[in-house]
Design a protein around this motif. Structure first.
Motif, short mmCIF file in Angstrom:
data_model
loop_
_atom_site.label_atom_id
_atom_site.label_comp_id
_atom_site.label_asym_id
_atom_site.label_seq_id
_atom_site.Cartn_x
_atom_site.Cartn_y
_atom_site.Cartn_z
N THR A 43 -12.66 -54.49 -39.26
CA THR A 43 -13.84 -54.73 -40.09
C THR A 43 -15.08 -54.01 -39.57
O THR A 43 -16.20 -54.39 -39.90
N GLN A 44 -14.89 -52.98 -38.76
CA GLN A 44 -16.02 -52.27 -38.17
C GLN A 44 -16.94 -51.68 -39.24
O GLN A 44 -16.49 -51.08 -40.20
N LYS A 45 -18.24 -51.87 -39.06
CA LYS A 45 -19.24 -51.30 -39.96
C LYS A 45 -19.88 -50.07 -39.31
O LYS A 45 -19.99 -49.99 -38.08
N PRO A 46 -20.32 -49.10 -40.10
CA PRO A 46 -20.88 -47.87 -39.55
C PRO A 46 -22.22 -48.09 -38.87
O PRO A 46 -23.04 -48.91 -39.31
N GLU A 47 -22.46 -47.35 -37.81
CA GLU A 47 -23.72 -47.47 -37.08
C GLU A 47 -24.92 -47.12 -37.96
O GLU A 47 -26.01 -47.67 -37.77
N GLY A 48 -24.74 -46.21 -38.91
CA GLY A 48 -25.86 -45.83 -39.76
C GLY A 48 -26.44 -46.98 -40.56
O GLY A 48 -27.65 -47.06 -40.77
N ILE A 49 -25.60 -47.90 -41.01
CA ILE A 49 -26.08 -49.06 -41.74
C ILE A 49 -26.89 -49.98 -40.83
O ILE A 49 -27.99 -50.42 -41.16
N LEU A 50 -26.35 -50.27 -39.65
CA LEU A 50 -27.05 -51.15 -38.71
C LEU A 50 -28.30 -50.48 -38.17
O LEU A 50 -29.32 -51.15 -37.91
N ARG A 51 -28.26 -49.18 -37.97
CA ARG A 51 -29.44 -48.48 -37.46
C ARG A 51 -30.63 -48.67 -38.40
O ARG A 51 -31.76 -48.94 -37.97
N ARG A 52 -30.39 -48.55 -39.67
CA ARG A 52 -31.47 -48.72 -40.66
C ARG A 52 -32.04 -50.13 -40.61
O ARG A 52 -33.25 -50.34 -40.67
N ILE A 53 -31.16 -51.12 -40.48
CA ILE A 53 -31.59 -52.51 -40.41
C ILE A 53 -32.42 -52.78 -39.16
O ILE A 53 -33.50 -53.39 -39.22
N VAL A 54 -31.91 -52.34 -38.02
CA VAL A 54 -32.59 -52.60 -36.75
C VAL A 54 -33.92 -51.86 -36.68
O VAL A 54 -34.93 -52.40 -36.21
N GLN A 55 -33.96 -50.63 -37.17
CA GLN A 55 -35.21 -49.87 -37.17
C GLN A 55 -36.29 -50.57 -37.99
O GLN A 55 -37.44 -50.64 -37.57
N ALA A 56 -35.92 -51.07 -39.17
CA ALA A 56 -36.92 -51.63 -40.09
C ALA A 56 -37.39 -53.01 -39.69
O ALA A 56 -38.57 -53.34 -39.88
#
Length: 298
Positions: free
Chosen positions: A227-240
């Motif tokens: 169920t691994q999610k891509p880092e790009g999705i989490l990066r956007r969340i954490v940045q914002a």
């Protein structure tokens, strides 16, 4: 109104995992031990409700006026449990929302006043989750429904292929939450000829529809966790929704993508999961994190 802070640089990649904690345990055993208001950002990717279809008495929460409900809620409000044959559940859980509701209650308690919850679900449960979160957090705390769209894998020929997830975004305090869009990585314009060359070169801020591929089966991110999610999705969340040195929590941590991204961006993190396979992946992926086993099987 959201608060903002200036952009910051990320730490050295060799420090990955530093400032983080990995806990092997049932998350409902760990969450009550954490201090209220400890986290600026909570990201949750709980098990999707994708198993057998079964109809049963459902339970949901409906917000009531202050003092009139059967259960005391947030900010002096209360809510009633309304039982009836209302919901259709699609999983082996005896009741999916009885499983998830106490964990969402803990998430609200653990969020700082300027904190944000991102709840990642698929199309089967997103509409039920919206009703439940409106009851628990209050409709005024709803910030966004993000659609993550991707185009990979098998395609149905009997209906429109399902190629998106839903991420519901709720804030603890709608008057004080942190959000900094200027920190978010920009993306290319879909029609760059319609804007100036300068704007096209800079790119645009993402909207609430995110086109992003899944984790490639042959890519460098791949851990093998299903169920691994891509880092790009989490990066956007954490940045914002967090600042450097803010605390980030993921208590359905899986492969540890939340921790990997948080660490790379200079945030502290706490990851919780009960699955030994998930723990093994996270410990290899985040060697600088501290590890704690509270689970009797650990």
């Amino acid at each position: 109104m959201p608060a903002t802070s200036p952009p910051s640089s990320a730490p050295d990649a060799q420090a990955l995992g530093t400032g983080g904690r990995i806990v092997q345990a049932n998350n409902l055993d760990v969450l009550p031990t954490l201090a209220s208001g400890s986290f600026t950002l909570i990201y949750l990717d709980p098990p999707f409700n994708t198993g057998r279809v079964q109809r049963r008495q459902g339970t949901t929460a409906v917000r009531a006026s202050a003092g009139t409900g059967t259960i005391t809620g947030f900010k002096g409000n209360s809510y009633d449990r309304i039982k009836g044959d209302l919901l259709r559940y699609d999983d082996v859980f005896e009741n999916y929302w009885e499983f998830l509701e106490p964990r969402l209650l803990e998430a609200w308690r653990l969020l700082a006043d300027d904190g944000t919850l991102y709840l990642h679900l698929d199309y089967r449960e997103a509409h039920y989750a919206k009703v439940l979160l409106d009851a628990l957090f209050g409709r005024e705390s709803f910030l966004n429904e993000i659609i993550w769209a991707y185009d990979y894998g098998a395609k149905s020929k009997t209906r429109w292929p399902t190629k998106h997830d839903t991420i519901l975004v709720y804030v603890k305090n709608p008057d004080a939450y942190f959000f900094n869009s200027e920190e978010v990585d920009r993306e290319p314009y879909m029609a760059p000829g319609l804007v100036t060359p300068e704007r096209a070169a800079r790119g645009k801020l993402p909207t609430d529809v995110w086109w992003h591929t899944i984790v490639s089966p042959t890519g460098h991110e791949k851990t093998g966790y299903p169920t691994q999610k891509p880092e790009g999705i989490l990066r956007r969340i954490v940045q914002a929704s967090s600042r450097p040195d803010d605390a980030v929590l993921d208590f359905f941590a899986g492969s540890g993508t939340t921790g990997a991204v948080a660490s790379a961006l200079g945030r502290r993190f706490t990851l919780v999961d009960q699955n030994p396979e998930a723990i093994a992946v996270m410990r290899a992926r985040l060697p600088g994190a501290t590890f704690e086993a509270l689970d009797s099987r650990a």
